[in-house]
Design a protein around this motif. Structure first.
Motif, PDB file in Angstrom:
ATOM      1  N   GLN A 134       9.042   4.354   5.931  1.00  0.00           N
ATOM      2  CA  GLN A 134       9.035   5.606   5.418  1.00  0.00           C
ATOM      3  C   GLN A 134       9.821   5.696   3.980  1.00  0.00           C
ATOM      4  OE1 GLN A 134      11.301   8.500   7.517  1.00  0.00           O
ATOM      5  NE2 GLN A 134      10.178  10.279   6.705  1.00  0.00           N
ATOM      6  N   ALA A 135       9.126   6.180   2.964  1.00  0.00           N
ATOM      7  CA  ALA A 135       9.667   6.163   1.749  1.00  0.00           C
ATOM      8  C   ALA A 135       9.090   7.136   0.764  1.00  0.00           C
ATOM      9  CB  ALA A 135       9.767   4.787   1.024  1.00  0.00           C
ATOM     10  N   ASN A 136       9.839   7.697  -0.168  1.00  0.00           N
ATOM     11  CA  ASN A 136       9.245   8.801  -1.102  1.00  0.00           C
ATOM     12  C   ASN A 136       9.248   7.782  -2.198  1.00  0.00           C
ATOM     13  OD1 ASN A 136       8.343  10.977  -2.516  1.00  0.00           O
ATOM     14  ND2 ASN A 136      10.753  11.603  -2.806  1.00  0.00           N
ATOM     15  N   SER A 173       0.827  -1.120   0.135  1.00  0.00           N
ATOM     16  CA  SER A 173      -0.092  -0.121   0.027  1.00  0.00           C
ATOM     17  C   SER A 173       0.872   1.195   0.036  1.00  0.00           C
ATOM     18  CB  SER A 173      -0.851  -0.060   1.208  1.00  0.00           C
ATOM     19  OG  SER A 173      -1.802   1.066   1.103  1.00  0.00           O
ATOM     20  N   LEU A 174       0.874   1.898  -1.217  1.00  0.00           N
ATOM     21  CA  LEU A 174       2.026   2.979  -1.282  1.00  0.00           C
ATOM     22  C   LEU A 174       1.067   4.473  -1.263  1.00  0.00           C
ATOM     23  CD1 LEU A 174       3.522   2.157  -4.493  1.00  0.00           C
ATOM     24  CD2 LEU A 174       4.189   1.249  -2.146  1.00  0.00           C
ATOM     25  N   GLY A 175       1.229   5.198  -0.098  1.00  0.00           N
ATOM     26  CA  GLY A 175       0.503   6.319   0.135  1.00  0.00           C
ATOM     27  C   GLY A 175      -0.519   5.983   1.168  1.00  0.00           C
ATOM     28  N   SER A 176      -0.393   6.198   2.473  1.00  0.00           N
ATOM     29  CA  SER A 176      -1.340   6.149   3.327  1.00  0.00           C
ATOM     30  C   SER A 176      -1.914   7.356   4.021  1.00  0.00           C
ATOM     31  CB  SER A 176      -1.030   5.165   4.499  1.00  0.00           C
ATOM     32  OG  SER A 176      -0.074   5.862   5.251  1.00  0.00           O
ATOM     33  N   ASN A 177      -1.004   8.318   4.132  1.00  0.00           N
ATOM     34  CA  ASN A 177      -1.266   9.549   4.866  1.00  0.00           C
ATOM     35  C   ASN A 177      -1.645   9.478   6.221  1.00  0.00           C
ATOM     36  OD1 ASN A 177      -1.276  12.427   4.943  1.00  0.00           O
ATOM     37  ND2 ASN A 177      -3.432  12.512   4.260  1.00  0.00           N
ATOM     38  N   ILE A 209       0.791  -7.220   5.115  1.00  0.00           N
ATOM     39  CA  ILE A 209       0.408  -6.032   4.472  1.00  0.00           C
ATOM     40  C   ILE A 209       1.736  -4.822   4.841  1.00  0.00           C
ATOM     41  CG2 ILE A 209      -1.022  -3.984   4.072  1.00  0.00           C
ATOM     42  CD1 ILE A 209      -3.367  -6.025   5.240  1.00  0.00           C
ATOM     43  N   TYR A 210       2.378  -4.266   3.862  1.00  0.00           N
ATOM     44  CA  TYR A 210       3.537  -3.243   3.988  1.00  0.00           C
ATOM     45  C   TYR A 210       2.853  -1.923   3.282  1.00  0.00           C
ATOM     46  CZ  TYR A 210       6.451  -7.504   4.674  1.00  0.00           C
ATOM     47  OH  TYR A 210       6.900  -8.506   5.145  1.00  0.00           O
ATOM     48  N   THR A 211       3.149  -0.895   4.276  1.00  0.00           N
ATOM     49  CA  THR A 211       2.592   0.367   3.917  1.00  0.00           C
ATOM     50  C   THR A 211       3.948   1.336   3.657  1.00  0.00           C
ATOM     51  OG1 THR A 211       2.376   1.460   5.978  1.00  0.00           O
ATOM     52  CG2 THR A 211       0.303   0.037   5.014  1.00  0.00           C
ATOM     53  N   PHE A 212       3.785   2.339   2.695  1.00  0.00           N
ATOM     54  CA  PHE A 212       4.963   3.056   2.297  1.00  0.00           C
ATOM     55  C   PHE A 212       4.366   4.411   2.265  1.00  0.00           C
ATOM     56  CE2 PHE A 212       5.418  -0.987   0.542  1.00  0.00           C
ATOM     57  CZ  PHE A 212       6.646  -1.091   1.052  1.00  0.00           C
ATOM     58  N   ASP A 213       5.025   5.484   3.008  1.00  0.00           N
ATOM     59  CA  ASP A 213       4.737   6.909   2.923  1.00  0.00           C
ATOM     60  C   ASP A 213       5.956   7.831   3.296  1.00  0.00           C
ATOM     61  OD1 ASP A 213       3.329   9.687   3.746  1.00  0.00           O
ATOM     62  OD2 ASP A 213       1.755   8.463   3.106  1.00  0.00           O
TER      63      ASP A 213
END
Length: 249
Positions: free
Chosen positions: A124-126, A83-87, A105-109
């Motif tokens: 944390q990742a752009n 999931s890229l971009g959770s805010n 489930i891996y999230t990146f923001d």
């Protein structure tokens, strides 16, 4: 089963009809560059998922998944979901975990957020192309986590306009030649067109969807975001076998 990479089991006659509809609709999917009505005129779904479901918030943030029950039936497989971009909003991840309790489930923001306990793992990742800024490509993220040999069952992307760089870099790396190492079954993403009436965002969007199709993805759902209907739209795509996109016989 062959032409859907094992996803659909259908009668040959119905499958040929699906292919016919896909081919016919695809010919109508690149009509104009007109900005105010771009999503009204272009890129409609070409494939039907009989049991597609919207998972997550009823408003902004929910995503459509094609036949999630098929994942639930894969009892010997651990689902891998990015999931890229959770805010900081983990409603989608909570809903998916409720449906697929054993999923990873891996999230990146780009900002630091903490996933709810036992729901997901946050990083944390752009995200972007990794070529001209401090962003990381999706392939780099996959390599860092050691997931090169695993199927990504669901890739959800909402990264505020960087989706163009992300997907262009992903497919430029030759995804079709990496079928043994990188396979993404479903892509659920929001596309963000730059505001204004110039045509370049439209042309780049056309190129992006051509790229999806060249890499064997068909659109199965489309949902305009009414917060900004001229510039924001949700799409959901399913990967099929290249044979599906061949000529109908």
């Amino acid at each position: 089963m062959l032409e859907s990479d094992g996803w659909f089991c259908d009668q040959d006659s119905n499958w040929k009809r699906r292919k016919m509809i896909d081919h016919m609709q695809n010919k109508l999917n690149r009509i104009s560059n007109d900005r105010p009505s771009f999503f009204q005129n272009n890129w409609e779904p070409t494939l039907h998922c009989e049991f597609a479901r919207r998972i997550g918030h009823t408003g902004d943030g929910g995503k459509w998944i094609c036949d999630i029950h098929r994942y639930q039936e894969m009892t010997n497989t651990t689902m891998l979901i990015y999931s890229l971009g959770s805010n900081g909003d983990f409603s989608f991840e909570r809903a998916v975990k409720n449906e697929l309790p054993n999923a990873e489930i891996y999230t990146f923001d780009r900002d630091i957020y903490q996933c709810p306990a036992n729901i997901c793992i946050s990083h944390q990742a752009n995200l972007g192309s990794q070529t001209a800024d401090s962003s990381k490509s999706l392939q780099t993220i996959i390599n860092e986590l050691g997931h090169q040999k695993r199927e990504i069952h669901i890739l959800k992307v909402d990264i505020e306009g960087s989706e163009f760089d992300l997907f262009e870099e992903l497919f430029k790396s030759g995804m079709k030649n990496q079928s043994d190492s990188l396979y993404i079954r479903q892509i659920l993403f929001e596309i963000h067109l730059a505001k204004g009436l110039h045509e370049e965002p439209s042309q780049r969007t056309h190129r992006l969807f051509d790229l999806f199709r060249a890499n064997n993805y068909a659109i199965f759902h489309k949902e305009v975001n009414l917060y900004d209907a001229q510039n924001l739209c949700e799409f959901a795509l399913l990967r099929l076998n290249a044979a599906f996109f061949s000529s109908i016989t």
